[in-house]
Write a protein that holds these residues in place. Structure first.
Motif, PDB file in Angstrom:
ATOM      1  N   GLU A 126       0.837  -1.207   0.000  1.00  0.00           N
ATOM      2  CA  GLU A 126       0.000   0.000   0.000  1.00  0.00           C
ATOM      3  C   GLU A 126       0.868   1.253   0.000  1.00  0.00           C
ATOM      4  O   GLU A 126       0.593   2.220  -0.728  1.00  0.00           O
ATOM      5  CB  GLU A 126      -0.927  -0.016   1.225  1.00  0.00           C
ATOM      6  CG  GLU A 126      -1.969   1.094   1.217  1.00  0.00           C
ATOM      7  CD  GLU A 126      -2.924   0.993   2.406  1.00  0.00           C
ATOM      8  OE1 GLU A 126      -3.412   2.055   2.838  1.00  0.00           O
ATOM      9  OE2 GLU A 126      -3.175  -0.132   2.894  1.00  0.00           O
ATOM     10  N   PHE A 127       1.908   1.237   0.813  1.00  0.00           N
ATOM     11  CA  PHE A 127       2.857   2.358   0.852  1.00  0.00           C
ATOM     12  C   PHE A 127       3.549   2.504  -0.508  1.00  0.00           C
ATOM     13  O   PHE A 127       3.719   3.619  -1.021  1.00  0.00           O
ATOM     14  CB  PHE A 127       3.892   2.124   1.956  1.00  0.00           C
ATOM     15  CG  PHE A 127       5.010   3.134   1.973  1.00  0.00           C
ATOM     16  CD1 PHE A 127       4.855   4.343   2.646  1.00  0.00           C
ATOM     17  CD2 PHE A 127       6.219   2.885   1.323  1.00  0.00           C
ATOM     18  CE1 PHE A 127       5.880   5.285   2.668  1.00  0.00           C
ATOM     19  CE2 PHE A 127       7.245   3.821   1.334  1.00  0.00           C
ATOM     20  CZ  PHE A 127       7.075   5.014   2.004  1.00  0.00           C
ATOM     21  N   ALA A 128       3.939   1.373  -1.095  1.00  0.00           N
ATOM     22  CA  ALA A 128       4.627   1.387  -2.389  1.00  0.00           C
ATOM     23  C   ALA A 128       3.745   1.995  -3.476  1.00  0.00           C
ATOM     24  O   ALA A 128       4.223   2.753  -4.321  1.00  0.00           O
ATOM     25  CB  ALA A 128       5.053  -0.022  -2.770  1.00  0.00           C
ATOM     26  N   ASP A 129       2.460   1.668  -3.454  1.00  0.00           N
ATOM     27  CA  ASP A 129       1.525   2.227  -4.437  1.00  0.00           C
ATOM     28  C   ASP A 129       1.458   3.747  -4.321  1.00  0.00           C
ATOM     29  O   ASP A 129       1.513   4.472  -5.321  1.00  0.00           O
ATOM     30  CB  ASP A 129       0.123   1.626  -4.250  1.00  0.00           C
ATOM     31  CG  ASP A 129       0.019   0.196  -4.762  1.00  0.00           C
ATOM     32  OD1 ASP A 129       0.758  -0.139  -5.715  1.00  0.00           O
ATOM     33  OD2 ASP A 129      -0.787  -0.582  -4.220  1.00  0.00           O
ATOM     34  N   ARG A 130       1.330   4.246  -3.090  1.00  0.00           N
ATOM     35  CA  ARG A 130       1.222   5.690  -2.857  1.00  0.00           C
ATOM     36  C   ARG A 130       2.491   6.420  -3.299  1.00  0.00           C
ATOM     37  O   ARG A 130       2.432   7.433  -3.995  1.00  0.00           O
ATOM     38  CB  ARG A 130       0.959   5.990  -1.381  1.00  0.00           C
ATOM     39  CG  ARG A 130      -0.435   5.666  -0.890  1.00  0.00           C
ATOM     40  CD  ARG A 130      -0.736   6.411   0.416  1.00  0.00           C
ATOM     41  NE  ARG A 130       0.297   6.236   1.421  1.00  0.00           N
ATOM     42  CZ  ARG A 130       0.337   5.238   2.306  1.00  0.00           C
ATOM     43  NH1 ARG A 130      -0.613   4.310   2.308  1.00  0.00           N
ATOM     44  NH2 ARG A 130       1.313   5.161   3.196  1.00  0.00           N
ATOM     45  N   GLU A 131       3.638   5.880  -2.892  1.00  0.00           N
ATOM     46  CA  GLU A 131       4.905   6.537  -3.200  1.00  0.00           C
ATOM     47  C   GLU A 131       5.207   6.483  -4.702  1.00  0.00           C
ATOM     48  O   GLU A 131       5.793   7.421  -5.252  1.00  0.00           O
ATOM     49  CB  GLU A 131       6.041   5.872  -2.414  1.00  0.00           C
ATOM     50  CG  GLU A 131       6.034   6.205  -0.941  1.00  0.00           C
ATOM     51  CD  GLU A 131       6.240   7.689  -0.687  1.00  0.00           C
ATOM     52  OE1 GLU A 131       7.281   8.244  -1.095  1.00  0.00           O
ATOM     53  OE2 GLU A 131       5.329   8.321  -0.096  1.00  0.00           O
ATOM     54  N   THR A 132       4.806   5.393  -5.350  1.00  0.00           N
ATOM     55  CA  THR A 132       5.017   5.271  -6.794  1.00  0.00           C
ATOM     56  C   THR A 132       4.269   6.376  -7.530  1.00  0.00           C
ATOM     57  O   THR A 132       4.841   7.056  -8.402  1.00  0.00           O
ATOM     58  CB  THR A 132       4.541   3.895  -7.300  1.00  0.00           C
ATOM     59  OG1 THR A 132       5.381   2.877  -6.727  1.00  0.00           O
ATOM     60  CG2 THR A 132       4.636   3.806  -8.818  1.00  0.00           C
ATOM     61  N   GLU A 133       3.011   6.592  -7.181  1.00  0.00           N
ATOM     62  CA  GLU A 133       2.220   7.627  -7.853  1.00  0.00           C
ATOM     63  C   GLU A 133       2.791   9.020  -7.577  1.00  0.00           C
ATOM     64  O   GLU A 133       2.867   9.863  -8.481  1.00  0.00           O
ATOM     65  CB  GLU A 133       0.760   7.536  -7.423  1.00  0.00           C
ATOM     66  CG  GLU A 133       0.080   6.250  -7.891  1.00  0.00           C
ATOM     67  CD  GLU A 133      -1.433   6.314  -7.778  1.00  0.00           C
ATOM     68  OE1 GLU A 133      -1.959   7.362  -7.370  1.00  0.00           O
ATOM     69  OE2 GLU A 133      -2.083   5.304  -8.121  1.00  0.00           O
ATOM     70  N   LYS A 134       3.202   9.265  -6.333  1.00  0.00           N
ATOM     71  CA  LYS A 134       3.795  10.556  -5.993  1.00  0.00           C
ATOM     72  C   LYS A 134       5.080  10.801  -6.788  1.00  0.00           C
ATOM     73  O   LYS A 134       5.314  11.905  -7.290  1.00  0.00           O
ATOM     74  CB  LYS A 134       4.099  10.617  -4.485  1.00  0.00           C
ATOM     75  CG  LYS A 134       2.873  10.884  -3.626  1.00  0.00           C
ATOM     76  CD  LYS A 134       3.133  10.612  -2.151  1.00  0.00           C
ATOM     77  CE  LYS A 134       4.287  11.407  -1.590  1.00  0.00           C
ATOM     78  NZ  LYS A 134       4.468  11.140  -0.129  1.00  0.00           N
ATOM     79  N   MET A 135       5.892   9.743  -6.933  1.00  0.00           N
ATOM     80  CA  MET A 135       7.174   9.898  -7.613  1.00  0.00           C
ATOM     81  C   MET A 135       6.997  10.090  -9.118  1.00  0.00           C
ATOM     82  O   MET A 135       7.671  10.927  -9.737  1.00  0.00           O
ATOM     83  CB  MET A 135       8.061   8.677  -7.328  1.00  0.00           C
ATOM     84  CG  MET A 135       9.494   8.838  -7.800  1.00  0.00           C
ATOM     85  SD  MET A 135      10.367  10.267  -7.103  1.00  0.00           S
ATOM     86  CE  MET A 135      10.513   9.800  -5.379  1.00  0.00           C
ATOM     87  N   LEU A 136       6.077   9.357  -9.723  1.00  0.00           N
ATOM     88  CA  LEU A 136       5.836   9.506 -11.156  1.00  0.00           C
ATOM     89  C   LEU A 136       5.261  10.886 -11.463  1.00  0.00           C
ATOM     90  O   LEU A 136       5.574  11.483 -12.500  1.00  0.00           O
ATOM     91  CB  LEU A 136       4.902   8.397 -11.663  1.00  0.00           C
ATOM     92  CG  LEU A 136       5.506   6.992 -11.665  1.00  0.00           C
ATOM     93  CD1 LEU A 136       4.454   5.959 -12.056  1.00  0.00           C
ATOM     94  CD2 LEU A 136       6.702   6.901 -12.616  1.00  0.00           C
TER      95      LEU A 136
END
Length: 233
Positions: A126-136
């Motif tokens: 869940e954390f990975a999903d959030r951070e991925t979208e923020k980074m992209l």
């Protein structure tokens, strides 16, 4: 500021067995990088610039010398002699590497590439999903490309994905191996903006570039390499 990286008497050579030739790539190279700096390495093609970076990242194993990295987890550690398991740990959590090339698994989307970089650090999905979208979003990659395969991307899009994948780990040290080679002027400007953002966030960087104009007002210091040896800039 203390040194985050201290290189002492680094040497690397290659043997081309098929033609029985011995090539010295770098010879007795010494320099340092302070925490928070952006240090540039310049020189002609074949002068040994990439070899220096690949020795630091341990893609190459140097014949001689020391590469002392001040690790957050391990303290001062010699990357030239550290165990492979330690090098893998540092690549996962502290040291990033960006080149002009994006080597990826076929049929892996941009979103999956960045998410995997977070998951391998042991974070939850869940954390990975959030951070991925923020980074992209942070690296201005078009949302319509997030679930596409990078093989279809332009050079500038691949580069931004490459940087996003490296930076999502928030590395203490980022190695940039000619990432702007062959990019058009507009793409280079975007890369420069991204690098300036990373510098403000405190990332230490060591980069090599053919385009000297690109490096102006970007690097704190510069080293020039010629025939495998550092010379006065």
């Amino acid at each position: 500021m203390e040194n985050i990286l201290t290189i002492e008497h680094l040497s690397k050579s290659f043997t081309l067995h098929n033609i029985n030739k011995h090539i010295k790539a770098i010879n007795n190279v010494s320099f340092f990088v302070k925490e928070g700096e952006f240090v540039g390495i310049t020189g002609k093609s074949g002068s040994g610039k990439s070899t220096v970076l690949r020795c630091i990242y341990r893609t190459y194993l140097p014949q001689k010398g020391h590469i002392v990295y001040n690790s957050k987890k391990f303290g001062p550690i010699d990357l030239a002699h550290a165990p492979e398991r330690t090098i893998i740990e540092l690549r996962k959590n502290e040291i990033g590497y960006v080149s002009q090339f994006l080597n990826v698994m076929p049929r892996t989307t941009a979103r999956e590439l960045v998410k995997h970089a977070i998951l391998e650090m042991g974070r939850e999905a869940e954390f990975a999903d959030r951070e991925t979208e923020k980074m992209l979003d942070h690296f201005e990659l078009d949302r319509s490309l997030w679930d596409s395969y990078p093989t279809t991307f332009s050079g500038g899009e691949k580069l931004r994905l490459n940087i996003a994948r490296a930076m999502v780990k928030r590395p203490r040290l980022l190695l940039l191996d000619e990432p702007t080679a062959s990019l058009d002027h507009a793409s280079k400007i975007k890369v420069k903006v991204l690098i300036e953002q990373l510098m403000k966030e405190g990332t230490t960087m060591l980069g090599i570039f053919h385009d000297l104009e690109f490096m102006q007002n970007l690097c704190n210091r510069e080293y020039r390499i010629q025939d495998g040896q550092f010379v006065s800039s």
